[in-house]
Design a protein around this motif. Sequence first.
Motif, mmCIF file in Angstrom:
data_model
loop_
_atom_site.group_PDB
_atom_site.id
_atom_site.type_symbol
_atom_site.label_atom_id
_atom_site.label_comp_id
_atom_site.label_asym_id
_atom_site.label_seq_id
_atom_site.Cartn_x
_atom_site.Cartn_y
_atom_site.Cartn_z
ATOM 1 N N VAL A 5 0.810 -1.210 0.000
ATOM 2 C CA VAL A 5 0.000 0.000 0.000
ATOM 3 C C VAL A 5 0.848 1.267 0.000
ATOM 4 O O VAL A 5 0.499 2.259 -0.656
ATOM 5 C CB VAL A 5 -0.983 0.002 1.199
ATOM 6 C CG1 VAL A 5 -0.235 0.038 2.533
ATOM 7 C CG2 VAL A 5 -1.954 1.179 1.099
ATOM 8 N N ASP A 6 1.979 1.261 0.692
ATOM 9 C CA ASP A 6 2.847 2.443 0.695
ATOM 10 C C ASP A 6 3.502 2.676 -0.662
ATOM 11 O O ASP A 6 3.900 3.800 -0.984
ATOM 12 C CB ASP A 6 3.941 2.292 1.764
ATOM 13 C CG ASP A 6 3.387 2.379 3.180
ATOM 14 O OD1 ASP A 6 2.398 3.102 3.382
ATOM 15 O OD2 ASP A 6 3.928 1.709 4.072
ATOM 16 N N ILE A 7 3.618 1.608 -1.448
ATOM 17 C CA ILE A 7 4.294 1.693 -2.748
ATOM 18 C C ILE A 7 3.332 2.133 -3.845
ATOM 19 O O ILE A 7 3.610 3.068 -4.607
ATOM 20 C CB ILE A 7 4.929 0.337 -3.108
ATOM 21 C CG1 ILE A 7 5.940 -0.084 -2.030
ATOM 22 C CG2 ILE A 7 5.591 0.404 -4.485
ATOM 23 C CD1 ILE A 7 6.444 -1.501 -2.206
ATOM 24 N N LYS B 76 -5.312 4.492 -3.191
ATOM 25 C CA LYS B 76 -6.329 4.592 -4.236
ATOM 26 C C LYS B 76 -6.282 3.387 -5.168
ATOM 27 O O LYS B 76 -7.325 2.771 -5.455
ATOM 28 C CB LYS B 76 -6.136 5.875 -5.037
ATOM 29 C CG LYS B 76 -7.185 6.070 -6.138
ATOM 30 C CD LYS B 76 -7.125 7.468 -6.726
ATOM 31 C CE LYS B 76 -8.247 7.684 -7.724
ATOM 32 N NZ LYS B 76 -8.329 9.090 -8.174
ATOM 33 N N ARG B 77 -5.096 3.010 -5.636
ATOM 34 C CA ARG B 77 -4.988 1.856 -6.538
ATOM 35 C C ARG B 77 -5.437 0.577 -5.836
ATOM 36 O O ARG B 77 -6.075 -0.294 -6.438
ATOM 37 C CB ARG B 77 -3.556 1.712 -7.040
ATOM 38 C CG ARG B 77 -3.123 2.790 -8.029
ATOM 39 C CD ARG B 77 -1.779 2.452 -8.651
ATOM 40 N NE ARG B 77 -1.354 3.445 -9.615
ATOM 41 C CZ ARG B 77 -0.606 4.504 -9.322
ATOM 42 N NH1 ARG B 77 -0.197 4.697 -8.066
ATOM 43 N NH2 ARG B 77 -0.255 5.368 -10.258
ATOM 44 N N TYR C 134 -19.151 2.923 -4.245
ATOM 45 C CA TYR C 134 -17.853 3.175 -3.624
ATOM 46 C C TYR C 134 -16.729 3.187 -4.655
ATOM 47 O O TYR C 134 -15.764 3.950 -4.523
ATOM 48 C CB TYR C 134 -17.592 2.191 -2.480
ATOM 49 C CG TYR C 134 -16.848 0.916 -2.779
ATOM 50 C CD1 TYR C 134 -15.477 0.921 -3.074
ATOM 51 C CD2 TYR C 134 -17.476 -0.323 -2.698
ATOM 52 C CE1 TYR C 134 -14.780 -0.264 -3.305
ATOM 53 C CE2 TYR C 134 -16.793 -1.504 -2.916
ATOM 54 C CZ TYR C 134 -15.448 -1.477 -3.226
ATOM 55 O OH TYR C 134 -14.762 -2.642 -3.451
ATOM 56 N N GLY C 135 -16.863 2.399 -5.714
ATOM 57 C CA GLY C 135 -15.862 2.443 -6.781
ATOM 58 C C GLY C 135 -15.818 3.792 -7.465
ATOM 59 O O GLY C 135 -14.741 4.335 -7.741
ATOM 60 N N TYR C 136 -16.996 4.363 -7.734
ATOM 61 C CA TYR C 136 -17.077 5.678 -8.366
ATOM 62 C C TYR C 136 -16.478 6.759 -7.468
ATOM 63 O O TYR C 136 -15.712 7.615 -7.932
ATOM 64 C CB TYR C 136 -18.541 5.997 -8.687
ATOM 65 C CG TYR C 136 -18.766 7.407 -9.176
ATOM 66 C CD1 TYR C 136 -18.495 7.749 -10.497
ATOM 67 C CD2 TYR C 136 -19.241 8.389 -8.307
ATOM 68 C CE1 TYR C 136 -18.690 9.047 -10.949
ATOM 69 C CE2 TYR C 136 -19.443 9.686 -8.754
ATOM 70 C CZ TYR C 136 -19.164 10.011 -10.075
ATOM 71 O OH TYR C 136 -19.357 11.298 -10.510
ATOM 72 N N LEU C 137 -16.824 6.724 -6.178
ATOM 73 C CA LEU C 137 -16.322 7.734 -5.250
ATOM 74 C C LEU C 137 -14.801 7.686 -5.144
ATOM 75 O O LEU C 137 -14.132 8.732 -5.190
ATOM 76 C CB LEU C 137 -16.952 7.535 -3.873
ATOM 77 C CG LEU C 137 -18.443 7.875 -3.753
ATOM 78 C CD1 LEU C 137 -18.970 7.485 -2.378
ATOM 79 C CD2 LEU C 137 -18.671 9.361 -4.016
ATOM 80 N N PHE C 138 -14.251 6.492 -5.007
ATOM 81 C CA PHE C 138 -12.799 6.379 -4.882
ATOM 82 C C PHE C 138 -12.089 6.795 -6.170
ATOM 83 O O PHE C 138 -10.989 7.347 -6.132
ATOM 84 C CB PHE C 138 -12.402 4.961 -4.496
ATOM 85 C CG PHE C 138 -12.586 4.658 -3.036
ATOM 86 C CD1 PHE C 138 -12.213 5.562 -2.060
ATOM 87 C CD2 PHE C 138 -13.130 3.444 -2.639
ATOM 88 C CE1 PHE C 138 -12.378 5.284 -0.713
ATOM 89 C CE2 PHE C 138 -13.298 3.155 -1.287
ATOM 90 C CZ PHE C 138 -12.922 4.081 -0.320
ATOM 91 N N LEU C 139 -12.718 6.527 -7.301
ATOM 92 C CA LEU C 139 -12.112 6.902 -8.579
ATOM 93 C C LEU C 139 -12.010 8.419 -8.713
ATOM 94 O O LEU C 139 -11.019 8.940 -9.245
ATOM 95 C CB LEU C 139 -12.944 6.331 -9.730
ATOM 96 C CG LEU C 139 -12.438 6.599 -11.155
ATOM 97 C CD1 LEU C 139 -11.084 5.919 -11.368
ATOM 98 C CD2 LEU C 139 -13.449 6.102 -12.182
#
Length: 424
Positions: free
Chosen positions: A68-70, A74-75, A176-181
């Motif tokens: 996650v740090d790398i 978001k990804r 949630y996918g839309y919001l994070f995108l």
Amino acid sequence: MAKAIQPSKLFVASCMALLVTSLSFGIRAGILGDLGKQFDLSASQLGIIASTAFWGFPLAVVIGGFVVDIIGMKRLLLAAFVLHLAGILLTIFATGFSTLFVSTLFIGMANGTVEAACNPLVATIYPNNKTTKLNHFHLWFPGGIVVGALVVFFLSGMGLNYKVQMATMIIPTLLYGYLFLKLDFPVTERVASGISNAQMYRSIGSPLFIVIFVLMFGTAITELFTGQWIEVLLKNVTENAILILAMTAGVQTLGRAFAGPIVHRMSPTGVLLISAVLSAVGLYMLAHVSGNMVFLAAFIFGMGVTYFWPCMIGFVSENIPESGALGMNLVGGAGMFAVSIYTIFMGGFYDSILAKQLPAGASLDAYRTAAAGTEEAAAFAKAQAVAGPEILNVTLVIPVVLIFAFTGLYFYMRNRKKPDIAIA
């Protein structure tokens, strides 16, 4: 970039992602029987399908903790979205055991990926209120289980099949996918603070981290194993075992919603100590009372396990911040892995107790599948009424041990200076 970060919207999207995670547990538990009939699956095959989510979760949460740090939060969360959507669609269009196995694996990995990214995200966007906000975030897990159980109950009553029930998860998943995108993300707390990889790895080898890592085995088993098995263990003790599960999850939801004043007044270690005491009392009562007293026992037990998971994660973030996302995710993965192993072990132990209660040489499968009203069915029900409380008595040892462990940790932490990491 910092001005573009919107903590409240990121938090809402995180809660929506966790809601999908918990819905997957509640709905899949409710449709397993229908899947078995639809695809002519044996109990063994259904067990394999159900357990896949439990080892897919720790696999994803640990891998996510390392990367996650790398790659950034978001990804990781967009990967969770793809896995959730693929798992849901594969279940809806499943053709048999293989596709159901893969779909459950995808959903389990998606659930672990959500935890791997959202725990450090919440800790990063609320650096001065970590444990309280983690409790607010994690209330969506028991809350979603209640919603999932109700979805299955009402849609099944309307005659709608498992495909429709699974499809109800698509809308919150897309949301949630839309919001994070669309949203911008901060870097993780560890990266923002300039903590090196060497410091991170040293911190997860520290005695305090190892203690929390081991204690997570006990807190997770006490909460998740008992909650998962409560209907099986008590269905021959009370006619309303499913309502006990709903009550426990409901108490957890409300308790986490009002976690702020409790955590600030008592400290995470104080909350964990009282949680262990209430869990032990609740488990003891569940194993020894009957009638309406079972609901009081469920209420006490629900209060006991309410703060275990979020306070353990919050403890790591607040007191071992150098461990970063990896520390939180290793602890979370350890808890889920412990539940999966303990569940397998106690399943065999449960069957052995049943066998002892039946006539010598009796076939357990023959008694389990006996027609209602027969002597065999009555004997099997009587054996279950003995086996369920016995499993609870054995599990009771765990929160009792936790009481002593958290007492020691409470006094240790009172004399320990809390580390301070400033977010750049």
